[in-house]
Design a protein around this motif. Sequence first.
Motif, PDB file in Angstrom:
ATOM      1  N   LEU A 207      -5.540  10.181  -2.166  1.00 41.11           N
ATOM      2  CA  LEU A 207      -5.628   9.250  -1.045  1.00 41.11           C
ATOM      3  C   LEU A 207      -7.081   9.204  -0.595  1.00 41.11           C
ATOM      4  CD1 LEU A 207      -2.445  10.365   0.958  1.00 41.11           C
ATOM      5  CD2 LEU A 207      -2.679   8.381  -0.562  1.00 41.11           C
ATOM      6  N   VAL A 208      -7.509   8.019  -0.163  1.00 42.65           N
ATOM      7  CA  VAL A 208      -8.875   7.903   0.336  1.00 42.65           C
ATOM      8  C   VAL A 208      -8.829   7.335   1.755  1.00 42.65           C
ATOM      9  CG1 VAL A 208      -9.164   5.716  -0.947  1.00 42.65           C
ATOM     10  CG2 VAL A 208     -11.177   6.901  -0.051  1.00 42.65           C
ATOM     11  N   GLY A 209      -9.361   8.107   2.691  1.00 47.79           N
ATOM     12  CA  GLY A 209      -9.407   7.672   4.086  1.00 47.79           C
ATOM     13  C   GLY A 209     -10.821   7.318   4.477  1.00 47.79           C
ATOM     14  N   GLY A 210     -10.966   6.612   5.587  1.00 47.51           N
ATOM     15  CA  GLY A 210     -12.302   6.268   6.056  1.00 47.51           C
ATOM     16  C   GLY A 210     -12.251   5.213   7.138  1.00 47.51           C
ATOM     17  N   ASP A 211     -13.433   4.809   7.594  1.00 45.31           N
ATOM     18  CA  ASP A 211     -13.536   3.784   8.639  1.00 45.31           C
ATOM     19  C   ASP A 211     -13.656   2.416   7.988  1.00 45.31           C
ATOM     20  OD1 ASP A 211     -13.494   5.701  10.677  1.00 45.31           O
ATOM     21  OD2 ASP A 211     -15.638   6.077  10.411  1.00 45.31           O
ATOM     22  N   LEU A 212     -12.851   1.493   8.476  1.00 47.85           N
ATOM     23  CA  LEU A 212     -12.736   0.183   7.847  1.00 47.85           C
ATOM     24  C   LEU A 212     -13.635  -0.836   8.545  1.00 47.85           C
ATOM     25  CD1 LEU A 212     -10.838  -0.979   5.588  1.00 47.85           C
ATOM     26  CD2 LEU A 212      -9.285  -1.643   7.423  1.00 47.85           C
ATOM     27  N   GLU A 213     -14.381  -1.607   7.741  1.00 49.06           N
ATOM     28  CA  GLU A 213     -15.129  -2.765   8.253  1.00 49.06           C
ATOM     29  C   GLU A 213     -14.650  -3.971   7.470  1.00 49.06           C
ATOM     30  OE1 GLU A 213     -19.596  -1.986   9.564  1.00 49.06           O
ATOM     31  OE2 GLU A 213     -19.247  -1.437   7.468  1.00 49.06           O
ATOM     32  N   VAL A 214     -13.943  -4.861   8.133  1.00 43.87           N
ATOM     33  CA  VAL A 214     -13.364  -6.000   7.423  1.00 43.87           C
ATOM     34  C   VAL A 214     -14.343  -7.167   7.428  1.00 43.87           C
ATOM     35  CG1 VAL A 214     -11.473  -7.653   7.381  1.00 43.87           C
ATOM     36  CG2 VAL A 214     -11.023  -5.252   7.905  1.00 43.87           C
ATOM     37  N   ILE A 215     -14.710  -7.619   6.234  1.00 38.33           N
ATOM     38  CA  ILE A 215     -15.671  -8.718   6.098  1.00 38.33           C
ATOM     39  C   ILE A 215     -14.929 -10.052   6.057  1.00 38.33           C
ATOM     40  CG2 ILE A 215     -17.484  -9.682   4.621  1.00 38.33           C
ATOM     41  CD1 ILE A 215     -17.954  -6.747   3.636  1.00 38.33           C
ATOM     42  N   ASN A 216     -13.870 -10.113   5.264  1.00 43.65           N
ATOM     43  CA  ASN A 216     -13.070 -11.340   5.177  1.00 43.65           C
ATOM     44  C   ASN A 216     -11.641 -11.070   5.619  1.00 43.65           C
ATOM     45  OD1 ASN A 216     -14.969 -13.284   4.081  1.00 43.65           O
ATOM     46  ND2 ASN A 216     -14.996 -11.965   2.262  1.00 43.65           N
ATOM     47  N   PRO A 217     -11.291 -11.524   6.844  1.00 39.71           N
ATOM     48  CA  PRO A 217      -9.941 -11.277   7.356  1.00 39.71           C
ATOM     49  C   PRO A 217      -8.886 -11.757   6.362  1.00 39.71           C
ATOM     50  CG  PRO A 217     -11.319 -12.190   9.081  1.00 39.71           C
ATOM     51  CD  PRO A 217     -12.121 -12.246   7.811  1.00 39.71           C
ATOM     52  N   VAL A 218      -7.783 -11.017   6.303  1.00 33.74           N
ATOM     53  CA  VAL A 218      -6.719 -11.335   5.359  1.00 33.74           C
ATOM     54  C   VAL A 218      -6.046 -12.653   5.754  1.00 33.74           C
ATOM     55  CG1 VAL A 218      -4.560 -10.492   4.359  1.00 33.74           C
ATOM     56  CG2 VAL A 218      -6.351  -8.862   5.013  1.00 33.74           C
ATOM     57  N   GLN A 219      -5.973 -13.581   4.802  1.00 37.55           N
ATOM     58  CA  GLN A 219      -5.289 -14.865   5.007  1.00 37.55           C
ATOM     59  C   GLN A 219      -4.243 -15.010   3.905  1.00 37.55           C
ATOM     60  OE1 GLN A 219      -6.197 -17.581   7.317  1.00 37.55           O
ATOM     61  NE2 GLN A 219      -7.319 -15.954   8.382  1.00 37.55           N
ATOM     62  N   TYR A 220      -3.174 -15.737   4.205  1.00 33.15           N
ATOM     63  CA  TYR A 220      -2.104 -15.848   3.206  1.00 33.15           C
ATOM     64  C   TYR A 220      -1.986 -17.260   2.636  1.00 33.15           C
ATOM     65  CZ  TYR A 220      -1.024 -11.317   5.152  1.00 33.15           C
ATOM     66  OH  TYR A 220      -1.121 -10.023   5.570  1.00 33.15           O
ATOM     67  N   GLU A 221      -2.490 -18.261   3.383  1.00 31.18           N
ATOM     68  CA  GLU A 221      -2.435 -19.662   2.953  1.00 31.18           C
ATOM     69  C   GLU A 221      -1.049 -20.064   2.463  1.00 31.18           C
ATOM     70  OE1 GLU A 221      -5.912 -19.719   0.472  1.00 31.18           O
ATOM     71  OE2 GLU A 221      -7.063 -19.179   2.266  1.00 31.18           O
ATOM     72  N   ASP A 222      -0.060 -19.678   3.243  1.00 31.12           N
ATOM     73  CA  ASP A 222       1.325 -20.015   2.922  1.00 31.12           C
ATOM     74  C   ASP A 222       1.876 -20.977   3.974  1.00 31.12           C
ATOM     75  OD1 ASP A 222       1.333 -18.359   5.095  1.00 31.12           O
ATOM     76  OD2 ASP A 222       2.728 -16.882   4.277  1.00 31.12           O
ATOM     77  N   GLY A 223       0.966 -21.595   4.737  1.00 36.62           N
ATOM     78  CA  GLY A 223       1.406 -22.521   5.775  1.00 36.62           C
ATOM     79  C   GLY A 223       1.866 -21.817   7.041  1.00 36.62           C
ATOM     80  N   LEU A 224       1.819 -20.473   7.042  1.00 35.52           N
ATOM     81  CA  LEU A 224       2.340 -19.734   8.201  1.00 35.52           C
ATOM     82  C   LEU A 224       1.250 -18.963   8.941  1.00 35.52           C
ATOM     83  CD1 LEU A 224       5.594 -18.305   6.518  1.00 35.52           C
ATOM     84  CD2 LEU A 224       5.422 -20.261   8.087  1.00 35.52           C
ATOM     85  N   ASP A 225      -0.014 -19.106   8.493  1.00 32.01           N
ATOM     86  CA  ASP A 225      -1.079 -18.310   9.116  1.00 32.01           C
ATOM     87  C   ASP A 225      -1.186 -18.561  10.622  1.00 32.01           C
ATOM     88  OD1 ASP A 225      -1.950 -16.674   7.053  1.00 32.01           O
ATOM     89  OD2 ASP A 225      -3.267 -18.200   6.208  1.00 32.01           O
TER      90      ASP A 225
END
Lengths: 327, 327
Positions: A207-225
């Motif tokens: 397992l790898v733990g750490g501090d997260l820096e999100v550059i591109n927010p997760v998108q689903y493009e399923d019409g429900l975002d």
Amino acid sequence: MAAMASLYLKTSNPHSHSFPRLPKTHFTPPLNLSFRRQPTPRTRSATRISASLIDPDGGKLVELFVQESEKDSKLKQALNLPKIRLSRIDLQWVHVLSEGWASPLKGFMRESEFLQTLHFNSLRLENGSVVNMSVPIVLAIDDGQKNRLGSFTSVALVDDKDDVVAILNDIEIYKHNKEERTARTWGTIAPGLPYVEEAITPAGNWLVGGDLEVINPVQYEDGLDRFRLSPTQLREEFQRRNADAVFAFQLRNPVHNGHALLMTDTRRRLLEMGYQNPVLLLHPLGGYTKADDVPLSWRMKQHEKVLEDGVLDPETTVVSIFPSPMH
Amino acid sequence: MAAMASLYLKTSNPHSHSFPRLPKTHFTPPLNLSFRRQPTPRTRSATRISASLIDPDGGKLVELFVQESEKDSKLKQALNLPKIRLSRIDLQWVHVLSEGWASPLKGFMRESEFLQTLHFNSLRLENGSVVNMSVPIVLAIDDGQKNRLGSFTSVALVDDKDDVVAILNDIEIYKHNKEERTARTWGTIAPGLPYVEEAITPAGNWLVGGDLEVINPVQYEDGLDRFRLSPTQLREEFQRRNADAVFAFQLRNPVHNGHALLMTDTRRRLLEMGYQNPVLLLHPLGGYTKADDVPLSWRMKQHEKVLEDGVLDPETTVVSIFPSPMH
């Protein structure tokens, strides 16, 4: 499976009420979740004095996105780092972490957090307070990935198209004891646990733990975002609606009559208790569900219909997708 | 296996010292046990100001013996109750509970305590504080015994000669989920766990919790009862010796050189920290151990020899038997 929880707002107007009877014990067990957030009424007056949202666990809502102005440099940095390709479920956890659903976590768990979660279902914070944390939110890697990380202290997390999603900083790699994780989380290692078979058994031994820096927010493009409101957006919505109590119903199935009764009855009880504008958060699970579950797009249509038909009141209901996988 | 713990006394004289380096984490992990009880030094002066024993978990040392004057009437009451015959290990738990080793527990766990132990390794007390409780202390009964209890609210606990030991009051019977208990306690259900094979697998499918009233304290008549000091007696002994720090070494094996080094080194560190009279509690396990372990009587002879030979200093060491079974 569905979960019912009430997140009351801080307000001084509700009438006093009796708590549900607790089981006999030497000690007071943790209170029934539905009533945990209920503030002690200070007055029996129905006059509204104040109402504000309760604090997130740890006191501050965590958000892990890099600022717009830093995106380019962070992306450049990410391209020079070793990469971990995220599974669909990993990506859902990045989503959960990045918006603060798992506050106060600031990234995938390091070993100390993982062990506290397994052994105490809780995390002890720096100020000595303890917050609930019953689900390990961890990122598994295999031996090859571990070797490729070498002595790097950061790693880039990429999606299935190799597009950079985030950087994990100050990483810590530790053993993924799958049997112990399963036994302590589910109390059994019997075959057939969906999350175990999907996300643990086939996963890597580290397992790898750490501090997260999100550059591109997760998108689903399923019409429900547009239905995927973050905790911050939800809090704004509750305030916009002047809610003085919020109760949430999380589910991964179509709403059935039993669910509907639970929700309308909870609303009735909150009104009886003196709340004047309780708002329901109908919170369908958006992440991984079992193979034979109704897909999210169909569930959303069903939820819409339930509101259209007046089973639930659109005026006092917010429908939003909870990005977490089933666990 | 052996465990090392220091139970410091409340005293204001130790010099300040640095804590061991903690692993990197988002949060502060629970402190290393050896240092948990260390009071914050208020002064660098070596002058002794005060020293008193730390509080037992829950604030008060539990003792569950009926008063001498009530023995006859309690015995009469017990003879009219249904009986549960205790196994050797059950009897050891009665001993542990009765003297307050498991304070604040007042008897075999009811379901709420059992579940808190499995899920949180802790118990929440009435005042909201949380104490460590990582081992379920439960009494198993089978279907026949459960049926015989009927609607009785108390039950007599008897030994293998059918002599009354105690009454369990206000009982609660609940399911003994052996697999879940094992998985959550050990993180595995692999065969070969000694306590599981001895005390869980063959045990009944129900657990009975309640408040314990001990009529006849557990005695072993093995020539070693004088070494079985209760927590109260130990506390008196530490005060008699003017200990300003107590450190305990619990083991179920003969003392070997590694153990001895740990103990003498801990003493050295305590003296360096400013304590003037640290006392060692050498605390061999007196209850159930593995079939191939060295029997208690031989271990006690070995411990005596270790003190005779000066490996440990008799002046600053208390040898006493811990009545708990291995778990």
